[in-house]
Design a protein around this motif. Structure first.
Motif, PDB file in Angstrom:
ATOM      1  N   GLY A   1       0.776  -1.235   0.000  1.00 37.28           N
ATOM      2  CA  GLY A   1       0.000   0.000   0.000  1.00 37.28           C
ATOM      3  C   GLY A   1       0.803   1.277   0.000  1.00 37.28           C
TER       4      GLY A   1
ATOM      5  N   GLU B   1       0.859   5.638  -2.423  1.00 39.02           N
ATOM      6  CA  GLU B   1      -0.380   6.413  -2.528  1.00 39.02           C
ATOM      7  C   GLU B   1      -0.817   6.829  -1.126  1.00 39.02           C
ATOM      8  N   TYR B   2      -1.500   7.941  -1.076  1.00 41.70           N
ATOM      9  CA  TYR B   2      -2.042   8.456   0.176  1.00 41.70           C
ATOM     10  C   TYR B   2      -3.481   7.988   0.270  1.00 41.70           C
ATOM     11  N   ARG B   3      -3.781   7.182   1.274  1.00 38.86           N
ATOM     12  CA  ARG B   3      -5.106   6.564   1.317  1.00 38.86           C
ATOM     13  C   ARG B   3      -5.670   6.572   2.732  1.00 38.86           C
ATOM     14  N   GLU B   4      -6.979   6.486   2.780  1.00 43.52           N
ATOM     15  CA  GLU B   4      -7.671   6.482   4.061  1.00 43.52           C
ATOM     16  C   GLU B   4      -7.912   5.056   4.522  1.00 43.52           C
TER      17      GLU B   4
ATOM     18  N   THR C   1      -0.452  13.864  -0.385  1.00 43.78           N
ATOM     19  CA  THR C   1      -0.701  13.167  -1.654  1.00 43.78           C
ATOM     20  C   THR C   1       0.542  13.203  -2.540  1.00 43.78           C
TER      21      THR C   1
END
Length: 226
Positions: A69, A72-75, A112
């Motif tokens: 993962g 990428e910047y992810r929640e 991001t």
């Protein structure tokens, strides 16, 4: 007249510095070329193989990070996911945010960009209002807060924008520098030269966990819009 003379002197100084720098680079390249010229075919082949192996290892490491993962910047949806994510990766940046806090959107924009640039680090965001146990455990009271996790342990925090020049207009480079100071990313710049226009004005003291205070059950916002 005096101003023109000062400009000329400055130009000469700059030209001299550029020439000196160019000379050093040329000498270094000449030395490297001389080393290559003195190598026989077996040594060159060995050097080539070592470099290919290093590139292969780097590519394999990158693919491993991406599979976990990174990049990428992810929640993440829950506190349980947080513990699993930090367990998988050596370096993790987690943004504790709130939908109604404008400064969280500013932080999102910079994270991001950095998530794509620094694949060696995992960049996450977690809604603070949906993770009360974790926020209480980490003593997170100001939004936004970045928790910087290394080897599964929270080593440092970026609380609000205080460490970033104390302004909404801080640059991505400033946040990158601050993360580099925490050794949570591979920073290639000079840590002794923060990208503030005035280091003296903003200061370089970082907000650590032991400097925090408990301010009640609600989260304090670092945004003036709240």
């Amino acid at each position: 007249m005096a101003a023109d003379t000062s400009v000329e002197i400055l130009q000469k100084v700059l030209e001299n510095e550029i020439l000196q720098t160019t000379k050093v680079v040329e000498e270094h390249l000449d030395a490297e070329m001389q080393k290559l010229d003195q190598m026989d075919e077996d040594e060159l082949e060995c050097l080539k193989q070592r470099r290919l192996e290093a590139l292969k290892r780097a590519q394999q490491q990158k693919q491993e990070w991406l599979s976990k993962g990174h990049g990428e910047y992810r929640e993440i949806p829950s506190e349980r996911d947080f513990f699993q994510e930090v367990k998988e990766s050596k370096n993790v940046v987690c943004h504790f945010y709130r939908d109604t806090t404008f400064r969280c959107q500013i932080m999102d924009k910079h994270l991001t960009v950095l998530a794509k640039k620094h694949v060696e680090t995992k960049f996450l965001k977690l809604n603070a209002e949906k993770s009360p146990f974790l926020c209480e455990r980490l003593r997170i009271k100001v939004i936004p807060t970045l928790a910087l996790v290394k080897d599964g342990k929270t080593q440092d925090y970026i609380v609000g924008f205080t460490d970033l020049g104390n302004t909404d207009d801080f640059t991505t480079e400033t946040l990158e520098w601050r993360l580099g100071c925490a050794d949570i990313i591979n920073y290639s710049g000079n840590l002794m030269d923060p990208p503030f226009q005035s280091q003296k004005k903003f200061g370089t003291s970082f907000t650590k966990l032991d400097k925090k205070t408990i301010r009640g059950k609600k989260y304090d916002s670092d945004s003036d819009d709240d």
